[in-house]
Motif scaffolding. Structure first.
Motif, PDB file in Angstrom:
ATOM      1  N   UNK A  33     128.460  50.189 -84.438  1.00 31.43           N
ATOM      2  CA  UNK A  33     128.359  49.511 -83.193  1.00 31.43           C
ATOM      3  C   UNK A  33     128.399  48.132 -83.392  1.00 31.43           C
ATOM      4  N   UNK A  34     129.051  47.479 -82.456  1.00 30.04           N
ATOM      5  CA  UNK A  34     129.520  45.869 -82.478  1.00 30.04           C
ATOM      6  C   UNK A  34     128.181  45.284 -82.719  1.00 30.04           C
ATOM      7  N   UNK A  35     126.990  45.592 -82.355  1.00 28.70           N
ATOM      8  CA  UNK A  35     125.789  44.882 -82.536  1.00 28.70           C
ATOM      9  C   UNK A  35     125.679  44.947 -84.056  1.00 28.70           C
ATOM     10  N   UNK A  36     125.955  45.942 -84.743  1.00 29.14           N
ATOM     11  CA  UNK A  36     125.553  46.292 -86.157  1.00 29.14           C
ATOM     12  C   UNK A  36     126.397  45.135 -87.055  1.00 29.14           C
ATOM     13  N   UNK A  37     127.912  45.186 -86.408  1.00 28.99           N
ATOM     14  CA  UNK A  37     128.603  44.301 -87.148  1.00 28.99           C
ATOM     15  C   UNK A  37     128.371  42.750 -87.089  1.00 28.99           C
ATOM     16  N   UNK A  38     127.895  42.549 -86.038  1.00 26.17           N
ATOM     17  CA  UNK A  38     127.385  41.020 -85.622  1.00 26.17           C
ATOM     18  C   UNK A  38     126.483  40.781 -86.592  1.00 26.17           C
ATOM     19  N   UNK A  39     125.434  41.650 -86.829  1.00 24.57           N
ATOM     20  CA  UNK A  39     124.479  41.512 -87.877  1.00 24.57           C
ATOM     21  C   UNK A  39     124.840  41.374 -89.154  1.00 24.57           C
ATOM     22  N   UNK A  40     125.661  42.187 -89.533  1.00 25.51           N
ATOM     23  CA  UNK A  40     125.998  42.647 -91.125  1.00 25.51           C
ATOM     24  C   UNK A  40     126.887  41.443 -91.368  1.00 25.51           C
ATOM     25  N   UNK A  41     127.649  40.927 -90.460  1.00 31.31           N
ATOM     26  CA  UNK A  41     128.673  39.559 -90.778  1.00 31.31           C
ATOM     27  C   UNK A  41     128.153  38.203 -90.511  1.00 31.31           C
ATOM     28  N   UNK A  42     127.056  38.374 -89.720  1.00 27.31           N
ATOM     29  CA  UNK A  42     126.220  37.191 -89.177  1.00 27.31           C
ATOM     30  C   UNK A  42     127.440  36.388 -88.492  1.00 27.31           C
ATOM     31  N   UNK A  43     128.120  36.896 -87.527  1.00 25.48           N
ATOM     32  CA  UNK A  43     129.169  36.238 -86.638  1.00 25.48           C
ATOM     33  C   UNK A  43     128.588  36.566 -85.182  1.00 25.48           C
ATOM     34  N   UNK A  45     129.311  37.758 -81.277  1.00 21.38           N
ATOM     35  CA  UNK A  45     129.912  38.595 -80.723  1.00 21.38           C
ATOM     36  C   UNK A  45     131.396  38.799 -80.205  1.00 21.38           C
ATOM     37  N   UNK A  46     131.657  37.616 -79.535  1.00 19.66           N
ATOM     38  CA  UNK A  46     132.897  37.443 -79.216  1.00 19.66           C
ATOM     39  C   UNK A  46     134.009  37.196 -80.277  1.00 19.66           C
ATOM     40  N   UNK A  47     133.559  36.651 -81.407  1.00 16.84           N
ATOM     41  CA  UNK A  47     134.676  36.699 -82.825  1.00 16.84           C
ATOM     42  C   UNK A  47     134.665  38.186 -83.139  1.00 16.84           C
ATOM     43  N   UNK A  48     133.695  38.893 -83.364  1.00 21.95           N
ATOM     44  CA  UNK A  48     133.916  40.190 -83.787  1.00 21.95           C
ATOM     45  C   UNK A  48     134.597  41.293 -82.751  1.00 21.95           C
ATOM     46  N   UNK A  49     134.406  41.091 -81.560  1.00 23.02           N
ATOM     47  CA  UNK A  49     135.202  41.676 -80.455  1.00 23.02           C
ATOM     48  C   UNK A  49     136.626  41.172 -80.552  1.00 23.02           C
ATOM     49  N   UNK A  50     137.031  40.018 -80.990  1.00 23.44           N
ATOM     50  CA  UNK A  50     138.462  39.547 -81.003  1.00 23.44           C
ATOM     51  C   UNK A  50     139.202  40.139 -82.336  1.00 23.44           C
ATOM     52  N   UNK A  51     138.555  40.329 -83.405  1.00 26.81           N
ATOM     53  CA  UNK A  51     138.949  40.899 -84.476  1.00 26.81           C
ATOM     54  C   UNK A  51     139.172  42.710 -84.348  1.00 26.81           C
ATOM     55  N   UNK A 105     120.738  46.522 -93.565  1.00 26.09           N
ATOM     56  CA  UNK A 105     119.652  47.497 -94.001  1.00 26.09           C
ATOM     57  C   UNK A 105     118.362  46.683 -93.326  1.00 26.09           C
ATOM     58  N   UNK A 106     118.566  45.239 -93.153  1.00 28.09           N
ATOM     59  CA  UNK A 106     117.426  44.487 -92.472  1.00 28.09           C
ATOM     60  C   UNK A 106     117.328  44.386 -91.121  1.00 28.09           C
ATOM     61  N   UNK A 107     118.188  44.889 -90.384  1.00 33.03           N
ATOM     62  CA  UNK A 107     118.419  45.067 -88.867  1.00 33.03           C
ATOM     63  C   UNK A 107     117.355  45.925 -88.468  1.00 33.03           C
ATOM     64  N   UNK A 108     116.750  45.538 -87.590  1.00 34.74           N
ATOM     65  CA  UNK A 108     115.745  46.471 -86.602  1.00 34.74           C
ATOM     66  C   UNK A 108     116.458  46.946 -85.475  1.00 34.74           C
TER      67      UNK A 108
END
Length: 118
Positions: A33-43, A45-51, A105-108
Motif C-alpha cells: 500500500x502507498x502508506x507502507x511505502x511512505x513509511x518504509x522509505x521515509x518519504x 506521499x506526493x513523492x511516492x505517488x509521483x514515482x 516491520x515497525x509500522x503499526x
C-alpha cells in the motif's frame, strides 16, 4: 510495454533510487500500500505517488483499490527479461532495501490485505 522497443525508458524508470527501491520492495513484499511505502522509505506521499505513477506509466506496476487503500504489485505483463533483472537485483543486493524493510516491520496499523483463493 509503454517503454516501446527501446530500452532507454525502462532503464530511466529504474535508474532513480526511490523507484528502484519501490520496485524491489514491492517485489519482496509481493504487494504494498502507498502508506507502507511512505513509511518504509521515509518519504512524503506526493513523492511516492509521483514515482509510482511513472512506474505504472511504463507498465511495471499494477494497482488496485480496496476501500481507502491503493495497493501496488508487479505487472502481470512484465517482460521475462525485466523480471529476471529485478529478481537478480533483489537476490544479490537485498541490503539495498534492508533498512526500508526494517522500518516496515515497525509500522503499526499496516492495512490488511484481502486474502485471495487460488
Amino acid at each position: 510495454m509503454v517503454t516501446d522497443s527501446h530500452p532507454l525508458g525502462l532503464f530511466k524508470a529504474l535508474s532513480d533510487d526511490t523507484r528502484l527501491q519501490l520496485m524491489l520492495l514491492i517485489m519482496a513484499e509481493q504487494e504494498m500500500c502507498v502508506c507502507e511505502m511512505t513509511h518504509a522509505l521515509n518519504e512524503s506521499q506526493p513523492k511516492i505517488s509521483r514515482h509510482l505513477a511513472l512506474l505504472r506509466q511504463h507498465e511495471l506496476l499494477l494497482d488496485r483499490r480496496e476501500g481507502q487503500w491503493v495497493y501496488y504489485r508487479l505487472s502481470t505483463t512484465l517482460d521475462a527479461g525485466v523480471q529476471a533483472i529485478l529478481q537478480h537485483t533483489l537476490r544479490h543486493y537485498r541490503h539495498y532495501i534492508r533498512s526500508a524493510q526494517e522500518r516496515l516491520t515497525t509500522m503499526g496499523n499496516r492495512p490488511e490485505r484481502q486474502r485471495l483463493c487460488c
